[in-house]
Design a protein around this motif. Sequence first.
Motif, mmCIF file in Angstrom:
data_model
loop_
_atom_site.group_PDB
_atom_site.id
_atom_site.type_symbol
_atom_site.label_atom_id
_atom_site.label_comp_id
_atom_site.label_asym_id
_atom_site.label_seq_id
_atom_site.Cartn_x
_atom_site.Cartn_y
_atom_site.Cartn_z
ATOM 1 N N ASN A 2 0.846 -1.199 0.000
ATOM 2 C CA ASN A 2 0.000 0.000 0.000
ATOM 3 C C ASN A 2 0.879 1.247 0.000
ATOM 4 O OD1 ASN A 2 -2.036 1.829 0.064
ATOM 5 N ND2 ASN A 2 -2.978 1.103 1.948
ATOM 6 N N THR A 3 1.487 1.511 -1.143
ATOM 7 C CA THR A 3 2.300 2.716 -1.302
ATOM 8 C C THR A 3 1.468 3.895 -1.770
ATOM 9 O OG1 THR A 3 2.837 2.056 -3.568
ATOM 10 C CG2 THR A 3 4.351 1.368 -1.827
ATOM 11 N N LEU A 4 0.231 3.621 -2.173
ATOM 12 C CA LEU A 4 -0.590 4.678 -2.767
ATOM 13 C C LEU A 4 -1.165 5.630 -1.724
ATOM 14 C CD1 LEU A 4 -1.672 5.797 -5.406
ATOM 15 C CD2 LEU A 4 -3.628 4.241 -5.210
ATOM 16 N N ALA A 5 -1.622 5.101 -0.595
ATOM 17 C CA ALA A 5 -2.202 5.966 0.439
ATOM 18 C C ALA A 5 -1.198 7.022 0.921
ATOM 19 C CB ALA A 5 -2.737 5.125 1.595
ATOM 20 N N PRO A 6 0.041 6.640 1.250
ATOM 21 C CA PRO A 6 1.002 7.675 1.640
ATOM 22 C C PRO A 6 1.273 8.691 0.531
ATOM 23 C CG PRO A 6 1.779 5.511 2.294
ATOM 24 C CD PRO A 6 0.593 5.286 1.418
ATOM 25 N N ARG A 7 1.317 8.229 -0.702
ATOM 26 C CA ARG A 7 1.559 9.153 -1.812
ATOM 27 C C ARG A 7 0.449 10.190 -1.920
ATOM 28 N NH1 ARG A 7 2.572 7.477 -8.194
ATOM 29 N NH2 ARG A 7 2.333 9.587 -9.048
ATOM 30 N N LEU A 8 -0.784 9.765 -1.632
ATOM 31 C CA LEU A 8 -1.929 10.671 -1.709
ATOM 32 C C LEU A 8 -2.187 11.393 -0.381
ATOM 33 C CD1 LEU A 8 -4.362 8.369 -3.731
ATOM 34 C CD2 LEU A 8 -3.262 10.467 -4.566
ATOM 35 N N SER A 9 -1.382 11.076 0.622
ATOM 36 C CA SER A 9 -1.518 11.697 1.953
ATOM 37 C C SER A 9 -2.893 11.438 2.559
ATOM 38 C CB SER A 9 -1.234 13.207 1.876
ATOM 39 O OG SER A 9 0.077 13.442 1.404
ATOM 40 N N VAL A 10 -3.363 10.194 2.429
ATOM 41 C CA VAL A 10 -4.629 9.795 3.045
ATOM 42 C C VAL A 10 -4.390 8.536 3.867
ATOM 43 C CG1 VAL A 10 -6.055 10.804 1.227
ATOM 44 C CG2 VAL A 10 -5.308 8.425 1.027
ATOM 45 N N PRO A 11 -5.136 8.351 4.964
ATOM 46 C CA PRO A 11 -4.944 7.143 5.768
ATOM 47 C C PRO A 11 -5.540 5.894 5.140
ATOM 48 C CG PRO A 11 -6.652 8.526 6.724
ATOM 49 C CD PRO A 11 -6.050 9.310 5.600
ATOM 50 N N HIS A 12 -6.606 6.058 4.352
ATOM 51 C CA HIS A 12 -7.292 4.902 3.796
ATOM 52 C C HIS A 12 -7.689 5.180 2.347
ATOM 53 C CE1 HIS A 12 -7.446 3.509 7.877
ATOM 54 N NE2 HIS A 12 -8.238 4.494 8.246
ATOM 55 N N LEU A 13 -7.672 4.116 1.547
ATOM 56 C CA LEU A 13 -8.060 4.229 0.138
ATOM 57 C C LEU A 13 -9.499 3.761 -0.037
ATOM 58 C CD1 LEU A 13 -4.846 2.865 -1.627
ATOM 59 C CD2 LEU A 13 -5.572 5.252 -1.443
ATOM 60 N N LEU A 14 -10.438 4.646 0.225
ATOM 61 C CA LEU A 14 -11.853 4.391 -0.061
ATOM 62 C C LEU A 14 -12.232 5.271 -1.231
ATOM 63 C CD1 LEU A 14 -14.681 3.274 0.409
ATOM 64 C CD2 LEU A 14 -15.032 5.084 2.110
ATOM 65 N N LEU A 15 -12.405 4.664 -2.389
ATOM 66 C CA LEU A 15 -12.709 5.398 -3.608
ATOM 67 C C LEU A 15 -14.185 5.261 -3.951
ATOM 68 C CD1 LEU A 15 -9.584 4.539 -3.801
ATOM 69 C CD2 LEU A 15 -9.843 4.962 -6.254
ATOM 70 N N GLN A 16 -14.809 6.371 -4.258
ATOM 71 C CA GLN A 16 -16.163 6.358 -4.810
ATOM 72 C C GLN A 16 -16.043 6.107 -6.305
ATOM 73 O OE1 GLN A 16 -17.507 10.173 -5.879
ATOM 74 N NE2 GLN A 16 -18.393 8.947 -7.520
ATOM 75 N N ALA A 17 -16.763 5.125 -6.806
ATOM 76 C CA ALA A 17 -16.687 4.801 -8.232
ATOM 77 C C ALA A 17 -17.296 5.913 -9.070
ATOM 78 C CB ALA A 17 -17.423 3.495 -8.512
ATOM 79 N N PRO A 18 -16.651 6.280 -10.179
ATOM 80 C CA PRO A 18 -17.257 7.259 -11.087
ATOM 81 C C PRO A 18 -18.458 6.641 -11.786
ATOM 82 C CG PRO A 18 -15.220 6.379 -12.013
ATOM 83 C CD PRO A 18 -15.334 5.821 -10.628
ATOM 84 N N MET A 19 -19.612 7.330 -11.757
ATOM 85 C CA MET A 19 -20.851 6.751 -12.279
ATOM 86 C C MET A 19 -21.524 7.742 -13.222
ATOM 87 S SD MET A 19 -22.183 4.949 -8.746
ATOM 88 C CE MET A 19 -22.085 6.490 -7.817
ATOM 89 N N ALA A 20 -21.188 7.632 -14.496
ATOM 90 C CA ALA A 20 -21.712 8.563 -15.497
ATOM 91 C C ALA A 20 -23.232 8.477 -15.558
ATOM 92 C CB ALA A 20 -21.118 8.247 -16.870
ATOM 93 N N GLY A 21 -23.867 9.633 -15.584
ATOM 94 C CA GLY A 21 -25.312 9.696 -15.668
ATOM 95 C C GLY A 21 -26.013 9.697 -14.323
ATOM 96 N N SER A 22 -25.260 9.430 -13.238
ATOM 97 C CA SER A 22 -25.873 9.364 -11.918
ATOM 98 C C SER A 22 -25.211 10.279 -10.903
ATOM 99 C CB SER A 22 -25.839 7.921 -11.382
ATOM 100 O OG SER A 22 -26.670 7.081 -12.162
ATOM 101 N N GLN A 23 -24.301 11.124 -11.360
ATOM 102 C CA GLN A 23 -23.627 11.992 -10.405
ATOM 103 C C GLN A 23 -22.934 13.149 -11.120
ATOM 104 O OE1 GLN A 23 -19.549 9.530 -9.698
ATOM 105 N NE2 GLN A 23 -19.601 11.708 -9.168
ATOM 106 N N ASP A 24 -22.561 14.131 -10.298
ATOM 107 C CA ASP A 24 -21.682 15.195 -10.753
ATOM 108 C C ASP A 24 -20.699 15.480 -9.623
ATOM 109 O OD1 ASP A 24 -23.164 16.661 -8.894
ATOM 110 O OD2 ASP A 24 -24.392 17.636 -10.429
#
Length: 348
Positions: A2-24
């Motif tokens: 898990n090298t990505l969380a430190p790179r992004l300066s976040v404690p946890h990698l919880l990503l909201q999925a991009p959902m075209a047509g249902s969000q902005d």
Amino acid sequence: MNTLAPRLSVPHLLLQAPMAGSQDSALALAVCGAGGIGALPAAMLSPEALTQELQTLSTGTDRPWNVNFFCHTPPLPDPAREARWREALSPYYAEAGLDINAVPAGAGRVPFSHAVADLVEPFCPPIVSFHFGLPAPDLLARVKGWGSVVLSSATTVDEALWLEAQGVDAVISQGAEAGGHRGMFRTNDLTTQMGTFALLPQVVAAVNLPVIAAGGIADAAGVRAALALGASGVQVGTAYLCSDEATTSAIHRAALQSEATRHTALTTLFSGRPARGIVNRVMRELGPLNPAAPAFPTATAAIAPLRTYWEKRGSGDFSPLWSGQNASGCRSLPAGEITRQLLRGFSD
């Protein structure tokens, strides 16, 4: 790994999925505000709308956010296949009193390009993710040159290995349970598609990159299960579709909160590419994978008027009611509350 969380300066990698047509951007900002990583789906946005949404995101949060693009190759015109598709839809046009000959052929989604990159570059998004593979090497190098973290979806181990070889920073391991479009790009064979918890440990073992699990994760228990199998983080989509900040239609919301979610299927009817949605009338009657449907994304044009006609009458029988196989977490709550509940899976 898990090298990505430190790179992004976040404690946890919880990503909201991009959902075209249902969000902005409103949904993305709400997720960021609660400690997750929000996402903006860009494949269906006009240049003007994309610029506005990027401006809103870049000024609305100091947390990392993700902008997502498609990498499909637009198909060549195929008049014969288009004719077969319109023939299959013609009884429904007659039923609705619509003129199928008045519908122009066309596509509703565009792939990432240098022209799109020109709009995005001034904002230097913290994360840029891709679906259906990756853009051409020169475009990918351009994105990495901004300093953006690059993610892409893999639906097989082979796809994950290919993505690693191209230099992505992390792989989104997309199981067959996931709602919406499959990220398939190295094969069209649906028999290769595995469930999340079968695919995930195989991808983790195969690549030397952080792996983000996606598909069927709807609550903190699902998050814990993915982490136990080696995921560095998770991506969640369906659970956000009924959130206060989502733009999901009333018809779609009603279906997501009904027993209809017990039966979803992969279908090509709405776009030409396999995508998971709640089974409705047109899927039952034409078959969800009818070969007459033109190649992605050109199937959209001819079915869109039927969707509009029936939605005006309160029916989703011709609508893409995207949903994963586990809609149990799909509730009418603020997106921030959904995010905080999911984050408990990282610490409980």
